[in-house]
Write an enzyme that holds these catalytic residues in place. Structure first.
Site, mmCIF file in Angstrom:
data_model
loop_
_atom_site.group_PDB
_atom_site.id
_atom_site.type_symbol
_atom_site.label_atom_id
_atom_site.label_comp_id
_atom_site.label_asym_id
_atom_site.label_seq_id
_atom_site.Cartn_x
_atom_site.Cartn_y
_atom_site.Cartn_z
ATOM 1 N N HIS A 247 1.064 -1.227 0.128
ATOM 2 C CA HIS A 247 -0.025 -0.033 0.063
ATOM 3 C C HIS A 247 0.767 1.187 0.011
ATOM 4 O O HIS A 247 1.964 1.134 0.650
ATOM 5 C CB HIS A 247 -0.991 -0.018 1.261
ATOM 6 C CG HIS A 247 -1.314 1.197 1.978
ATOM 7 N ND1 HIS A 247 -2.188 2.196 1.223
ATOM 8 C CD2 HIS A 247 -1.190 1.731 2.898
ATOM 9 C CE1 HIS A 247 -2.195 3.268 1.884
ATOM 10 N NE2 HIS A 247 -1.791 3.040 3.071
ATOM 11 N N TYR B 166 -6.041 9.103 2.213
ATOM 12 C CA TYR B 166 -5.961 9.744 3.335
ATOM 13 C C TYR B 166 -4.682 10.537 3.499
ATOM 14 O O TYR B 166 -3.641 10.378 2.900
ATOM 15 C CB TYR B 166 -6.124 8.521 4.459
ATOM 16 C CG TYR B 166 -4.780 7.823 4.593
ATOM 17 C CD1 TYR B 166 -3.723 8.066 5.290
ATOM 18 C CD2 TYR B 166 -5.126 6.432 4.016
ATOM 19 C CE1 TYR B 166 -2.696 7.244 5.448
ATOM 20 C CE2 TYR B 166 -4.091 5.432 4.069
ATOM 21 C CZ TYR B 166 -3.005 5.810 4.629
ATOM 22 O OH TYR B 166 -1.936 4.917 4.713
ATOM 23 N N ASP C 35 -27.108 -20.365 18.564
ATOM 24 C CA ASP C 35 -28.599 -21.264 19.136
ATOM 25 C C ASP C 35 -28.426 -21.936 17.995
ATOM 26 O O ASP C 35 -28.218 -21.944 16.828
ATOM 27 C CB ASP C 35 -29.610 -19.809 18.892
ATOM 28 C CG ASP C 35 -30.001 -19.623 17.702
ATOM 29 O OD1 ASP C 35 -28.868 -19.388 16.857
ATOM 30 O OD2 ASP C 35 -31.241 -19.199 17.382
HETATM 31 P P1 FAD Z 1 3.718 -6.362 12.599
HETATM 32 O O1 FAD Z 1 3.878 -4.843 13.177
HETATM 33 O O2 FAD Z 1 4.313 -6.496 11.250
HETATM 34 O O3 FAD Z 1 4.273 -7.052 13.661
HETATM 35 C C1 FAD Z 1 4.407 -8.671 13.331
HETATM 36 C C2 FAD Z 1 6.033 -8.938 14.052
HETATM 37 O O4 FAD Z 1 6.167 -10.544 13.947
HETATM 38 C C3 FAD Z 1 7.190 -8.326 13.101
HETATM 39 O O5 FAD Z 1 7.831 -7.657 13.587
HETATM 40 C C4 FAD Z 1 7.771 -9.468 12.572
HETATM 41 O O6 FAD Z 1 9.313 -9.242 12.532
HETATM 42 C C5 FAD Z 1 7.216 -10.832 13.412
HETATM 43 N N1 FAD Z 1 7.710 -11.877 13.185
HETATM 44 C C6 FAD Z 1 6.630 -12.327 11.899
HETATM 45 N N2 FAD Z 1 7.125 -13.763 11.715
HETATM 46 C C7 FAD Z 1 8.197 -14.080 12.527
HETATM 47 C C8 FAD Z 1 8.773 -15.578 13.051
HETATM 48 N N3 FAD Z 1 8.542 -16.400 12.285
HETATM 49 N N4 FAD Z 1 9.609 -15.450 13.998
HETATM 50 C C9 FAD Z 1 9.708 -14.096 14.711
HETATM 51 N N5 FAD Z 1 9.086 -13.021 14.680
HETATM 52 C C10 FAD Z 1 8.171 -12.759 13.491
HETATM 53 N N6 FAD Z 1 -3.079 1.019 10.375
HETATM 54 C C11 FAD Z 1 -3.610 1.791 10.922
HETATM 55 O O7 FAD Z 1 -4.721 1.421 11.901
HETATM 56 N N7 FAD Z 1 -3.720 3.183 10.498
HETATM 57 C C12 FAD Z 1 -2.791 3.592 9.563
HETATM 58 O O8 FAD Z 1 -2.672 4.698 9.284
HETATM 59 C C13 FAD Z 1 -1.978 2.487 8.797
HETATM 60 N N8 FAD Z 1 -1.442 2.976 7.950
HETATM 61 C C14 FAD Z 1 -0.520 2.066 7.278
HETATM 62 C C15 FAD Z 1 0.366 2.356 6.308
HETATM 63 C C16 FAD Z 1 1.176 1.595 5.790
HETATM 64 C C17 FAD Z 1 2.148 2.017 4.593
HETATM 65 C C18 FAD Z 1 1.141 0.219 6.006
HETATM 66 C C19 FAD Z 1 1.781 -0.791 5.306
HETATM 67 C C20 FAD Z 1 0.107 -0.115 7.219
HETATM 68 C C21 FAD Z 1 -0.763 0.593 7.667
HETATM 69 N N9 FAD Z 1 -1.608 0.294 8.636
HETATM 70 C C22 FAD Z 1 -2.154 1.389 9.455
HETATM 71 C C23 FAD Z 1 -1.639 -1.173 8.987
HETATM 72 C C24 FAD Z 1 -0.877 -1.430 10.387
HETATM 73 O O9 FAD Z 1 0.362 -1.025 10.144
HETATM 74 C C25 FAD Z 1 -0.613 -2.826 10.560
HETATM 75 O O10 FAD Z 1 -1.953 -3.459 10.327
HETATM 76 C C26 FAD Z 1 -0.119 -3.105 11.918
HETATM 77 O O11 FAD Z 1 0.942 -2.639 12.394
HETATM 78 C C27 FAD Z 1 0.122 -4.706 12.103
HETATM 79 O O12 FAD Z 1 0.582 -4.758 13.389
HETATM 80 P P2 FAD Z 1 1.047 -6.378 13.867
HETATM 81 O O13 FAD Z 1 1.527 -6.017 15.138
HETATM 82 O O14 FAD Z 1 -0.006 -7.221 13.857
HETATM 83 O O15 FAD Z 1 2.082 -6.540 12.967
HETATM 84 N N1 THG Z 2 -33.322 -25.011 11.542
HETATM 85 C C1 THG Z 2 -32.591 -26.003 12.124
HETATM 86 N N2 THG Z 2 -31.517 -25.552 13.027
HETATM 87 C C2 THG Z 2 -31.242 -24.322 13.072
HETATM 88 C C3 THG Z 2 -31.907 -23.107 12.526
HETATM 89 C C4 THG Z 2 -33.127 -23.744 11.756
HETATM 90 N N3 THG Z 2 -30.342 -23.885 13.702
HETATM 91 C C5 THG Z 2 -29.544 -22.496 13.591
HETATM 92 C C6 THG Z 2 -30.844 -21.546 13.709
HETATM 93 N N4 THG Z 2 -31.635 -21.918 12.751
HETATM 94 C C7 THG Z 2 -31.386 -21.630 15.072
HETATM 95 N N5 THG Z 2 -32.463 -20.844 15.111
HETATM 96 C C8 THG Z 2 -33.893 -21.213 15.516
HETATM 97 C C9 THG Z 2 -34.704 -20.218 15.836
HETATM 98 C C10 THG Z 2 -35.977 -20.600 16.401
HETATM 99 C C11 THG Z 2 -36.476 -21.957 16.096
HETATM 100 C C12 THG Z 2 -35.612 -22.568 15.406
HETATM 101 C C13 THG Z 2 -34.156 -22.468 15.135
HETATM 102 C C14 THG Z 2 -37.698 -22.408 16.719
HETATM 103 N N6 THG Z 2 -38.138 -21.877 17.867
HETATM 104 C C15 THG Z 2 -39.218 -22.395 18.347
HETATM 105 C C16 THG Z 2 -39.931 -21.218 19.120
HETATM 106 O O1 THG Z 2 -39.158 -20.228 19.318
HETATM 107 O O2 THG Z 2 -41.337 -21.174 19.247
HETATM 108 C C17 THG Z 2 -38.549 -23.161 19.686
HETATM 109 C C18 THG Z 2 -39.807 -23.926 20.309
HETATM 110 C C19 THG Z 2 -39.302 -24.980 21.248
HETATM 111 O O3 THG Z 2 -38.302 -24.870 22.033
HETATM 112 O O4 THG Z 2 -40.053 -25.898 21.373
HETATM 113 O O5 THG Z 2 -38.313 -22.923 15.780
HETATM 114 O O6 THG Z 2 -33.911 -22.923 11.240
HETATM 115 N N7 THG Z 2 -32.813 -27.201 12.039
#
Ligand code: FAD
Ligand code: THG
Length: 832
Positions: free
Chosen positions: A229, A263, A555
């Protein structure tokens, strides 16, 4: 685990960037003291993304989780001080609009800020100019001003955190690459380095864009893509002269010009400009080689050479929005590397198959302290106070973990990073990754597909368009505004009407299905769920998965098919990872109590056959007993329908009589065809998810991930009926003691829109007496009730009958808190 055991856990953190050092700090502040942080680079400047991050923190995000992470980062960095100077320059943030659609989008964003509790205001062009005098007021239409945004002093923060955690006993090892992870008996035991093995009970990879390589050491596909970037610094800008004392000082708000993917921040008298306007430039971290012993600002692995031709249009755009730049030159530029992911979220959580191995990657500086706190809570407390559903490494399906998928979708995410995106807008590519056995029939019927978890899912069918001519007046949907009309069709009204008055077929194949079997299956499910699943075979139980604090993990429905075989209807891969891990632990504790957890989603399929005429359809082609007594509500059995062996469950998320009918994938198309043919005399239709979502909301059924997350307990979510407190111990039970519906400070409420037509889509703030008090979790037009419905978390003192307002693109929509469910509260439809 007792707390003294916890204190002795040996933790190794890989990576001393902004994430790794914050994690060490968060663990120290929770009393953990046996921590080693390893980085391949020198600690003064390890050379990862943090080493060159300009540190802009714009907190507001469509995701509540991400916004709360950012808020915490701001709060923490403001408090992290040395020599009277903290780590956050709170200059405020300004996002400007130069197009009408962006200005509209900023109104939507103001809504997110209000929903998630960030102070923000929409400002006109003149006010933008007052806040930011260098703006070209001729092209700016207005902006969003967030006074608490600003600049994270990321490198300083890392150094202060290293200093203070070292004092607390954390050991840092710089210039030490981790080359492998040692493990034994399904657990991590240490990390390998050229200097030997560092023993560990817990390893957290905070390796940033090297995450893929570290993941590979433990057979884990980490779905992130390192992309370059562009960031440039100008030479001195005459207009900035004398404004900032320090070389990196800034006084103006950080600025986003998203219509041009740009930005801006000040660096003393220079400007820093970041651009996402260029082509995606993917990088393979392994190709960068070993981090050298010496790293400096101009030479580090995360910094690639500047490609000026990619920046040329952005420089012209910059001089247009900030004319003061016409007096300056670009002095320094680089292509800096950081992580992108298929859905833009970070990658956080535990390895499914290796206990003790965690990741926290693809995290911006903006969210770093928040993510670090969440991981520390996960380690010390078993759960994070902020929901991690959108961050969980387990949220991806297998097919979404292929490098090809990760590469394509992450690049697309880079391209779209500042685009105005509709919440329903699907990926354009890759598509047709996963199709149900009914897909050919869906196409013949003119399905309009959207994508979810890789599945093609019909939203409505063009073949039903003719039904609009017959649609009774009271079923006519209200006309929609242009935004809510996107990815929507009036045909859904006809499909809802047919479901409530005749019979419809829904493709439920994408519903995650797990088979839990073996001698330990009952024990496992009794321990993990809130329901009593020990009932006789044939019973189906709707229940919850809770965390230790009583927060709702999911759920589910649990169908006992025989003594040792259960079919679980779940919400996604996160549930699969949880069951898999817990089954492994149970087996380790008592081998006789083994249980196998199998994802059977892809090998099976499901049709929801629902509507008052559903019984007529099946009884015409089945000899099995589908009468009310033959298969009661919430019961399951094996049957044969039209010659197809099936498992049927009598339940309905749309709230009508009927069954979920399951069969193996190979039999799916045949099942569709026999039902379709048998349904013809009864006016059967195929219906899509647009109708489905509306019907479930009318029935008051909650949807995991929006209506409830780990941030909510069953009482406030209105789901306490699904918790069997009389059952022996289960995960989360102890935490629920003392909770009650009356005691909850907030409640999930049903709102109906007063004018009967104004739509909202979800996440909008809800105002009570002109104060933002909550946010919309789910919304739909209620075709049966003839008005839009929104569910929202509101303080408990807001009562049924009270008037509220929902903000939608800056306007206020009046709504009323209404008793729920709106449809069939007496359950006559389902039990009849
Ligand atoms: P890093 O800082 O990369 O740290 C990871 C570390 O792990 C490194 O130091 C590395 O050496 C170490 N490491 C990796 N593999 C190993 C290994 N095998 N053994 C030992 N050490 C290892 N974010 C924002 O929020 N605002 C901004 O304005 C912004 N601007 C950006 C501008 C640029 C140009 C870039 C490139 C990025 C920007 N970002 C910004 C993103 C941000 O910089 C990163 O998302 C953030 O710094 C990631 O942090 P991190 O700690 O996860 O990774
Ligand atoms: N079907 C099946 N599994 C599921 C869903 C589904 N799992 C994930 C998600 N959807 C779960 N959500 C619901 C929400 C409500 C109900 C079923 C799944 C439901 N509720 C009855 C009630 O509130 O009246 C329960 C009555 C009772 O407890 O006897 O039917 O879509 N297979």
């Amino acid at each position: 685990m007792t707390s003294s055991q916890a204190l002795s856990q040996k933790v190794v953190i890989i990576g001393a960037g902004i994430v790794g050092t914050n994690l060490a700090d968060e663990l120290v502040s929770r009393g953990w003291n046996n921590i080693t942080v390893v980085d391949q680079g020198p600690l003064e400047m390890p050379g990862g993304s943090t080493s060159h991050a300009p540190g802009l923190v714009f907190q507001t995000n469509a995701s509540k989780t991400m916004t709360l992470f950012a808020k915490y980062t701001v709060e923490k960095l403001l408090g992290l001080a040395k020599d009277g100077e903290n780590c956050f320059n709170q200059v405020g943030g300004l996002e400007v609009a130069t197009t009408p659609s962006r200005y509209e989008d900023l109104k939507r964003k103001l809504g997110y800020a209000q929903s998630w509790g960030v102070e923000a205001r929409l400002v006109d062009a003149a006010e933008c100019k007052r806040i930011y005098p260098f703006l070209n007021e001729e092209i700016v239409l207005g902006g969003l001003h967030i006074p608490s945004d600003g600049l994270a002093l990321a490198a300083r923060c890392v150094q202060l955190l290293i200093e203070r955690t070292r004092e607390a006993g954390v050991v840092y090892r710089g210039s030490t690459p981790v080359t492998g992870i040692e493990r034994s008996g399904g657990r991590v035991t240490g990390v390998e380095t050229p200097d030997g093995v560092i023993p560990a009970d817990i390893v957290v990879s905070c390796a940033g864009f090297w995450g893929v390589e570290v993941g590979a050491m433990v057979g884990m596909s980490i779905p992130l893509l390192p992309l370059a970037h562009q960031y440039v610094k100008t030479g001195p800008v005459p207009a900035l002269k004398g404004r900032n004392e320090l070389p990196n000082g800034a006084g103006l708000p950080i600025l986003r010009h998203q219509d041009r993917d740009l930005y801006y921040r000040e660096h003393g008298e220079r400007y820093g400009i970041g651009s996402y306007a260029h082509r995606p430039m993917p990088v393979v971290a392994a190709d960068l080689g070993l981090t050298p012993k010496h790293v400096d600002e101009h030479s580090m692995p995360s910094r690639l050479d500047f490609t000026p031709e990619d920046f040329a249009p952005s420089w012209e755009d910059s001089k247009e929005i900030l004319p003061a730049l016409r007096e300056a030159e670009i002095e320094d530029g680089f292509n800096g590397i950081f992580s992108f992911t298929p859905d833009g979220g970070p990658i956080v959580g535990q390895h499914r198959d290796l206990d003790g191995f965690y990741v926290a990657e693809a995290v911006w500086v903006t969210h770093s302290a928040g993510v670090a706190r969440a991981v520390a809570e996960l380690l010390t407390d078993g759960r994070s106070q902020i929901d991690l559903g959108e961050c969980d490494v387990a949220r991806f399906e297998d097919v979404q973990l292929s490098r090809a998928y990760v590469s394509e979708t992450s690049q697309q995410n880079f391209v779209e990073i500042y685009d105005v995106l509709h919440p329903l807008q699907p990926k354009e590519s890759p598509r047709n990754l996963r199709v149900s056995p009914f897909n050919a029939r869906h196409r013949e019927l003119g399905a309009y597909f959207l994508e979810g978890a890789g599945w093609e899912r019909p939203y409505w069918f063009e073949s039903n368009a003719h039904l609009l001519d017959e649609l009774p007046a009271e079923w006519q949907p209200a006309p929609r505004d242009a935004w809510s009309a996107q990815y929507s069709s009036p045909i859904a009204a006809a499909e809802a009407w047919k479901t409530r008055t005749a019979v419809a077929m829904y493709d439920m194949t994408p519903l995650k299905r797990l088979e839990v079997s073996g001698p330990g299956a009952v024990t496992l499910l009794q321990r993990l769920t809130t329901g009593d699943v020990s009932k006789k075979p044939g019973a189906v139980t709707y229940c919850l998965l809770l965390d230790e604090h009583g927060g709702i993990r999911s759920d589910i429905t649990v169908a006992r098919l025989d003594e040792e075989t259960f079919q679980v209807g779940a919400n996604g891969n996160i549930d699969l990872a949880y069951f898999t891990r817990e089954a492994r632990r149970q087996r380790a504790e008592d081998p006789a109590q083994w249980a196998q957890v199998r994802d059977i989603t892809g090998g099976t399929c499901c049709i929801g056959l629902w509507g008052p005429l559903a019984r007529e359809v099946v009884s015409a082609i089945s000899d099995d007993d589908f009468t009310n007594d033959g298969l009661r509500y919430f019961r399951a059995k094996h049957a044969t329908i039209g010659g197809v062996p099936v498992t049927v469950m009598r339940l309905s998320y749309v709230g009508e009589l009927g069954w979920e009918i399951y069969t193996s994938a190979d039999n799916g198309q045949r099942l569709w065809d026999v039902l379709w043919a048998a349904g013809q005399p009864h006016g059967i239709i195929a219906a899509g998810r647009a109708a489905f979502s509306a019907l479930r909301l009318e029935k008051g059924y909650r949807s995991w991930g929006t209506d409830m997350t780990t941030e909510h307990d069953p009482f406030e979510a209105g789901l306490s009926f699904a918790v069997k407190l009389s059952k022996d111990d289960f995960v989360g039970k102890a935490a629920l003691e003392g909770f009650s519906e009356d005691g909850s400070p907030r409640r999930l409420r049903c709102l109906t829109v007063d004018d009967g037509r104004s739509m909202v889509l979800g996440k909008e703030p809800v105002f009570y007496k002109d104060e933002p008090v909550g946010y919309v979790t789910s919304a739909a037009y209620g075709y049966t009730v003839g008005k839009p419905i929104a569910y929202a978390y509101l303080p408990s003192h807001v009562a049924e009958g009270d008037a509220v307002e929902i903000a939608y693109f800056g306007s206020r929509i009046r709504a009323t808190v209404t008793p729920e469910p709106l449809y069939d509260p007496e359950m006559k439809r389902l039990r009849g």
